[in-house]
Design a protein around this motif. Structure first.
Motif, PDB file in Angstrom:
ATOM      1  N   ARG A 170      -8.167 -19.497 -46.884  1.00 16.10           N
ATOM      2  CA  ARG A 170      -7.282 -18.370 -46.619  1.00 16.10           C
ATOM      3  C   ARG A 170      -8.048 -17.045 -46.666  1.00 16.10           C
ATOM      4  N   LEU A 171      -8.940 -16.912 -47.653  1.00 16.52           N
ATOM      5  CA  LEU A 171      -9.725 -15.688 -47.759  1.00 16.52           C
ATOM      6  C   LEU A 171     -10.664 -15.532 -46.564  1.00 16.52           C
ATOM      7  N   GLN A 192      -8.651 -14.109 -43.830  1.00 17.33           N
ATOM      8  CA  GLN A 192      -8.404 -12.692 -44.089  1.00 17.33           C
ATOM      9  C   GLN A 192      -9.640 -11.858 -43.777  1.00 17.33           C
ATOM     10  N   LEU A 193     -10.810 -12.347 -44.213  1.00 22.03           N
ATOM     11  CA  LEU A 193     -12.042 -11.590 -44.003  1.00 22.03           C
ATOM     12  C   LEU A 193     -12.358 -11.477 -42.517  1.00 22.03           C
ATOM     13  N   ALA A 196      -4.295 -14.589 -53.690  1.00 25.36           N
ATOM     14  CA  ALA A 196      -5.648 -14.059 -53.620  1.00 25.36           C
ATOM     15  C   ALA A 196      -5.867 -13.336 -52.293  1.00 25.36           C
ATOM     16  N   GLU A 197      -6.474 -12.145 -52.359  1.00 26.34           N
ATOM     17  CA  GLU A 197      -6.740 -11.351 -51.172  1.00 26.34           C
ATOM     18  C   GLU A 197      -8.117 -10.725 -51.268  1.00 26.34           C
ATOM     19  N   VAL A 198      -8.731 -10.496 -50.111  1.00 23.60           N
ATOM     20  CA  VAL A 198      -9.979  -9.746 -50.098  1.00 23.60           C
ATOM     21  C   VAL A 198      -9.682  -8.307 -50.521  1.00 23.60           C
ATOM     22  N   MET A 225     -16.679 -20.913 -49.434  1.00 27.15           N
ATOM     23  CA  MET A 225     -16.159 -19.994 -48.423  1.00 27.15           C
ATOM     24  C   MET A 225     -17.123 -19.820 -47.258  1.00 27.15           C
ATOM     25  N   ARG A 262      -7.891 -21.650 -51.408  1.00 24.51           N
ATOM     26  CA  ARG A 262      -7.997 -20.192 -51.449  1.00 24.51           C
ATOM     27  C   ARG A 262      -9.090 -19.663 -50.530  1.00 24.51           C
ATOM     28  N   GLU A 263     -10.269 -20.319 -50.586  1.00 24.62           N
ATOM     29  CA  GLU A 263     -11.377 -19.797 -49.789  1.00 24.62           C
ATOM     30  C   GLU A 263     -11.116 -19.882 -48.289  1.00 24.62           C
ATOM     31  N   ASN A 289     -14.342 -12.474 -52.127  1.00 24.15           N
ATOM     32  CA  ASN A 289     -13.749 -13.571 -52.899  1.00 24.15           C
ATOM     33  C   ASN A 289     -13.539 -13.143 -54.349  1.00 24.15           C
TER      34      ASN A 289
END
Length: 282
Positions: A88-89, A92-93, A6-8, A72, A85-86, A57
Motif C-alpha cells: 500500500r505504501l 502511495q509513494l 500507514a501513510e507516507v 517495499m 502495508r508496504e 515507510n
C-alpha cells in the motif's frame, strides 16, 4: 501505532507544483536518508523550484526494521488494496512522486562510498545518476524485480554503511548535489565521473554459513578460478569472471551479494550495452 492507516510522510518546500523529489526510509533500518531529509528541512533552504521530501515507510522506521510485511523495494508499483502495508505504501509513494525526477536514499553493509542504481529503461534517471558524486552506476533490471527504480525517473543511491554517521553525511551531500544539479539550489553541484555496470545474478551463501569471509573487493574484477569467499568449512571459487557488487559477509542472509559485468566508462557506452530507449520513448 500506525496500524492499517500507514501513510507516507511528504513535505513540499518551494513555490509551485514539485517535479523533483527526495525519498528516504523505504527500508526502516536504513535511517541515513531520513536523517538527511530532516537535516535539509531543518535548514529551511531557499529553494528556487518546488521539491517534495518523502519518508516512505514510517512504520518500519519506528520499528527499526527493514520492513514489516514485505520488502517495499521489491513490490513497486504497489497495490493500494493490498493487506500488506508496504504494498500500500509503495502505491502511495508512486502516486506522490508522479513523474518527478527522484533521488532515493538507501544504505548498505558493503561500501562506505555512494553507489547509484538505475533502470536500463529510463534515460532521465541515468542522466542524473551519471552526474552525481558517485564512483559507480549500476543497472539492476536483469536481477531485481519491483524496485523503486522501475518507476520512471528514479535514481536510488546506497549512500554508505548502514547506521553510520558517515552515511548520513554522504546522504546530505548527495541531496544538496541533486538539488543543485536540478536548479533547485544555486551554485555548481559536486559531480562525479562514474563507471557503469550491469547486475547479472546473485552470489549464493549457505543460510547456516559460519564465519563467512569475503576475500575480494566490490567493483574489482574477480577472475575465473579465484577463491572469492570462505566459511568455516568451505571455499567459494568463481566459475567465471565477474565484478562483485554489494557483496559483504553480513548484508544478506542467503547471498554474499551480487555479480555483475562492466557496461562501460561513459553513459553513452552504458546505454548501448543496456539497450536504453531514447529520451521520450519510455
Amino acid at each position: 501505532m500506525f496500524g492499517e492507516r500507514a501513510e507516507v510522510d511528504a513535505t513540499v518546500l518551494g513555490d509551485g507544483d514539485p517535479d523533483l523529489a527526495v525519498v528516504g526510509g523505504i527500508h526502516g533500518d536504513e535511517p541515513s536518508g531520513v536523517r538527511a531529509i530532516r537535516h535539509v528541512l531543518d535548514t529551511e533552504p531557499d529553494l528556487e523550484r518546488a521539491v517534495k521530501f518523502v519518508v516512505a515507510n514510517p512504520p518500519a522506521g519506528v520499528a527499526h526494521r527493514r520492513y514489516l510485511d514485505v520488502d517495499m523495494n521489491r513490490v513497486f508499483p504497489g497495490d493500494p488494496d493490498s493487506p500488506d502495508r508496504e504494498r500500500r505504501l509503495a502505491a502511495q509513494l508512486a502516486d506522490e512522486i508522479g513523474g518527478s525526477i527522484v533521488l532515493s536514499l538507501h544504505s548498505t553493509h558493503s561500501s562506505t562510498n555512494p553507489i547509484a542504481f538505475v533502470s536500463g529503461k529510463h534515460p532521465d534517471a541515468q542522466a542524473v545518476a551519471a552526474r552525481l558524486p558517485v564512483e559507480h552506476v549500476v543497472n539492476h533490471d536483469p536481477v531485481v524485480d519491483g524496485a523503486f527504480t522501475s518507476c520512471k525517473r528514479v535514481v536510488s543511491v546506497e549512500v554508505g554503511r548502514q547506521l553510520t554517521d558517515a552515511a548520513t553525511t554522504n546522504a546530505t551531500k548527495l541531496v544538496r548535489s541533486f538539488l543543485r544539479m536540478t536548479d533547485a539550489l544555486p551554485d555548481e553541484p559536486t559531480t562525479g565521473s562514474p563507471d557503469f555496470h550491469t547486475l547479472t545474478g546473485s552470489v549464493e551463501k549457505p543460510a547456516d554459513a559460519e564465519d563467512p569471509q569475503l576475500l575480494v573487493d566490490n567493483f574489482r574484477e574477480v577472475s575465473e578460478g579465484t577463491t572469492y569467499a570462505t566459511t568455516s568449512d568451505a571455499e567459494f571459487v568463481a566459475d567465471d569472471s565477474f565484478y562483485p557488487i554489494l557483496m559483504s559477509e553480513t548484508g544478506y542472509d542467503h547471498i554474499f551479494g551480487y555479480r555483475g559485468r562492466r557496461a562501460g566508462d561513459s553513459l553513452q557506452e552504458a546505454r548501448a550495452a543496456w539497450g536504453t530507449p531514447l529520451a521520450g520513448d519510455e
